[in-house]
Design a protein around this motif. Structure first.
Motif, PDB file in Angstrom:
ATOM      1  N   LEU A   1       0.827  -1.207   0.000  1.00 36.95           N
ATOM      2  CA  LEU A   1       0.000   0.000   0.000  1.00 36.95           C
ATOM      3  C   LEU A   1       0.862   1.259   0.000  1.00 36.95           C
ATOM      4  CD1 LEU A   1      -2.801  -1.066   2.508  1.00 36.95           C
ATOM      5  CD2 LEU A   1      -3.110  -0.517   0.087  1.00 36.95           C
ATOM      6  N   ALA A   2       1.923   1.263   0.801  1.00 34.99           N
ATOM      7  CA  ALA A   2       2.814   2.418   0.839  1.00 34.99           C
ATOM      8  C   ALA A   2       3.482   2.637  -0.511  1.00 34.99           C
ATOM      9  CB  ALA A   2       3.865   2.235   1.935  1.00 34.99           C
ATOM     10  N   LEU A   3       3.877   1.552  -1.173  1.00 36.76           N
ATOM     11  CA  LEU A   3       4.495   1.668  -2.494  1.00 36.76           C
ATOM     12  C   LEU A   3       3.490   2.207  -3.507  1.00 36.76           C
ATOM     13  CD1 LEU A   3       6.848   1.240  -4.436  1.00 36.76           C
ATOM     14  CD2 LEU A   3       6.140  -1.160  -4.655  1.00 36.76           C
ATOM     15  N   ARG A   4       2.255   1.737  -3.432  1.00 30.94           N
ATOM     16  CA  ARG A   4       1.217   2.253  -4.336  1.00 30.94           C
ATOM     17  C   ARG A   4       1.089   3.775  -4.207  1.00 30.94           C
ATOM     18  NH1 ARG A   4      -5.020   0.998  -3.110  1.00 30.94           N
ATOM     19  NH2 ARG A   4      -4.463   2.398  -1.400  1.00 30.94           N
ATOM     20  N   ASP A   5       1.045   4.254  -2.980  1.00 29.07           N
ATOM     21  CA  ASP A   5       0.889   5.691  -2.766  1.00 29.07           C
ATOM     22  C   ASP A   5       2.108   6.464  -3.274  1.00 29.07           C
ATOM     23  OD1 ASP A   5      -1.522   5.073  -1.602  1.00 29.07           O
ATOM     24  OD2 ASP A   5      -0.784   5.241   0.466  1.00 29.07           O
ATOM     25  N   ARG A   6       3.300   5.897  -3.102  1.00 33.70           N
ATOM     26  CA  ARG A   6       4.502   6.591  -3.559  1.00 33.70           C
ATOM     27  C   ARG A   6       4.581   6.629  -5.076  1.00 33.70           C
ATOM     28  NH1 ARG A   6       6.982  10.113  -4.362  1.00 33.70           N
ATOM     29  NH2 ARG A   6       9.173  10.598  -3.982  1.00 33.70           N
ATOM     30  N   LEU A   7       4.252   5.514  -5.731  1.00 32.49           N
ATOM     31  CA  LEU A   7       4.300   5.481  -7.193  1.00 32.49           C
ATOM     32  C   LEU A   7       3.327   6.484  -7.803  1.00 32.49           C
ATOM     33  CD1 LEU A   7       4.522   1.639  -7.922  1.00 32.49           C
ATOM     34  CD2 LEU A   7       6.325   3.347  -8.231  1.00 32.49           C
ATOM     35  N   ALA A   8       2.207   6.694  -7.120  1.00 32.82           N
ATOM     36  CA  ALA A   8       1.191   7.598  -7.662  1.00 32.82           C
ATOM     37  C   ALA A   8       1.694   9.034  -7.772  1.00 32.82           C
ATOM     38  CB  ALA A   8      -0.058   7.547  -6.790  1.00 32.82           C
ATOM     39  N   SER A   9       2.653   9.402  -6.914  1.00 36.56           N
ATOM     40  CA  SER A   9       3.122  10.793  -6.907  1.00 36.56           C
ATOM     41  C   SER A   9       4.569  10.948  -7.373  1.00 36.56           C
ATOM     42  CB  SER A   9       3.002  11.373  -5.490  1.00 36.56           C
ATOM     43  OG  SER A   9       3.806  10.638  -4.570  1.00 36.56           O
ATOM     44  N   TRP A  10       5.250   9.839  -7.644  1.00 30.80           N
ATOM     45  CA  TRP A  10       6.673   9.907  -7.981  1.00 30.80           C
ATOM     46  C   TRP A  10       6.851  10.527  -9.359  1.00 30.80           C
ATOM     47  CZ3 TRP A  10      10.596   6.267 -10.357  1.00 30.80           C
ATOM     48  CH2 TRP A  10      11.891   6.572  -9.911  1.00 30.80           C
ATOM     49  N   GLU A  11       7.793  11.427  -9.489  1.00 24.68           N
ATOM     50  CA  GLU A  11       7.992  12.160 -10.740  1.00 24.68           C
ATOM     51  C   GLU A  11       9.147  11.615 -11.569  1.00 24.68           C
ATOM     52  OE1 GLU A  11       8.324  16.247  -9.695  1.00 24.68           O
ATOM     53  OE2 GLU A  11       6.203  16.413  -9.104  1.00 24.68           O
ATOM     54  N   GLY A  12       9.795  10.547 -11.076  1.00 26.47           N
ATOM     55  CA  GLY A  12      10.854   9.940 -11.863  1.00 26.47           C
ATOM     56  C   GLY A  12      12.203   9.987 -11.176  1.00 26.47           C
ATOM     57  N   GLY A  13      13.182   9.339 -11.802  1.00 27.40           N
ATOM     58  CA  GLY A  13      14.511   9.233 -11.234  1.00 27.40           C
ATOM     59  C   GLY A  13      15.027   7.822 -11.410  1.00 27.40           C
TER      60      GLY A  13
END
Length: 415
Positions: free
Chosen positions: A136-148
């Motif tokens: 769940l935490a990964l899902r939330d992070r992927l939703a807002s991650w801008e790349g890298g």
């Protein structure tokens, strides 16, 4: 009345409990399953949760719903097993005597075992996905991650479902491509293995898929520590892999009570005969599924293929007969490869994954070592099969022992 105690109500424990209940006379045998809670998690779904395929409600159901009438479910933490006294001690003081014991408490991730992994960046820039909270935490992070720089990392083998980090890598590649930001993401796969997988044929095939998707691989990487401030993986030979976002598979270990009971190896896995699954040290203790040390994948398919032969061997053993239905290490795994496609591999202790069709010669309908939409839909359909057939211990239309039918070897075309 004799008593068989099964420690663990997950995939392996539930299947075996249900199959034993159908085969053992109720007037002669009592069956008890022990687990810490009444929450059964469909673990294959954790891989897909970060990408929006499932919600938590799709993956969780009560354990007792899937145990056949006549099986007792005891909820409580296991303190230890006393093999000399043939009893299980729970942390609340309850004592469960047994005539036969089945260890089925699986394996779990241990991020604290790697220096720096579970420190300040845990669930911020460092994530796992083998737990519900982690996925769940990964899902939330992927939703807002801008790349890298995304690094997918395996700490040490064996791990639960060894293809899962490969699948996550392919799904991430597709996820970013579909969001039209793949050019903003560098993906690196870091593994202690020489290649992407433990079996050389599949590893070569998967390596080609990495190249086609411009995914870099850092092999033979044994992590010594993680520097969370510098966001860097550091290996024992002092190589460094920087990351902006790290998705790691921590060290996997068996249950702690196994160590307290003197039943396990250094990773808390119970040493057993790889054919019969009987403990090498105790004549009335078996270990099944992810809880044992056999050289097979720690995967649900292995637990399933073990279970039929295990029940036959258990019955022979308690009646003083030789155990002859030997497990061959059979495993098969769907590998999600993104964009609605997937592969399927089928192998055992001695046979590499081979191309061909599965499970029926000529007709399949599933393809081996080839990306198809049918394989993707097969993986999704498996959730229904899991809840309604597999866990209940009902017959499946696939052989428990690996079959060469439908597989292509040198000089054949799948005949």
């Amino acid at each position: 009345m004799k008593h068989v105690v099964i420690l663990g109500g997950g995939t392996a424990g539930t299947m075996v409990a249900n199959k034993l209940r159908r085969r053992l006379p109720r007037s002669e045998w009592r069956i008890t399953v022990v687990d810490r809670d009444d929450v059964h998690l469909y673990q294959p779904g954790l891989l897909l949760l970060p990408f929006g395929v499932y919600e938590p409600k799709d993956l969780i159901r009560p354990r007792d719903r899937y145990l056949t009438d006549g099986i007792e479910l005891v909820l409580g933490e296991i303190d230890r097993v006393e093999p000399g006294g043939n009893q299980v001690l729970l942390e609340d003081g309850r004592v469960l005597p047994y005539d036969q014991l089945v260890v089925a408490t699986g394996t779990s991730p241990r991020p604290a075992e790697t220096t720096g992994m579970a420190d300040g960046e845990w669930r911020r820039s460092i994530f796992d996905f083998f737990t519900l909270d982690g996925a769940l935490a990964l899902r939330d992070r992927l939703a807002s991650w801008e790349g890298g720089r995304l690094v997918v990392h395996v700490t040490e083998m064996p791990i639960k479902c060894p293809v899962a980090p490969l699948e996550l890598t392919f799904l991430a590649d597709a996820f970013f491509e579909e969001r039209k930001m793949r050019d903003k993401v560098e993906i690196v796969y870091v593994t202690p293995l020489e290649g992407p997988f433990t079996k050389s044929v599949a590893s070569a095939h998967l390596g080609t898929m990495f190249e086609d998707r411009h995914i870099a691989i850092e092999p033979d990487f044994y992590v010594e520590h993680i520097d969370p401030d510098a966001r860097t993986l550091v290996s024992m030979d002092e190589r460094e892999v920087p990351f902006d976002l790290l998705v790691t598979v921590p060290l996997n270990m068996g249950a702690d009570y196994v160590a307290r009971s003197g039943l396990g190896d250094e990773f808390n896995y119970v040493p057993v005969d790889r054919g019969t699954l009987l403990s090498r040290a105790h004549d009335n203790i078996f270990a099944i599924g992810d809880a044992n040390d056999i050289p097979a994948s720690k995967a649900g398919s292995v637990a399933h293929f073990e279970s039929d032969g295990f029940v036959n061997n258990f019955l022979d053993h308690v009646h003083g007969r030789p155990m002859t239905d030997l497990f061959d290490g059979h495993a098969n795994c769907f590998i999600e490869s993104g964009h609605g496609k997937g592969l399927l591999i089928d192998f055992n202790y001695d046979t590499e994954p081979l191309p061909g069709v599965y499970p029926y010669p000529r007709v399949g309908p599933l393809s081996l070592l080839r990306e198809t939409r049918a394989n993707h839909w097969g993986k999704l359909a498996f959730r229904h099969v899991y809840w309604n057939v597999l866990l209940r211990g009902l017959p499946m239309p696939v052989p428990s022992h690996m079959s060469m039918a439908g597989k292509e070897t040198a000089g054949t075309s799948g005949r």
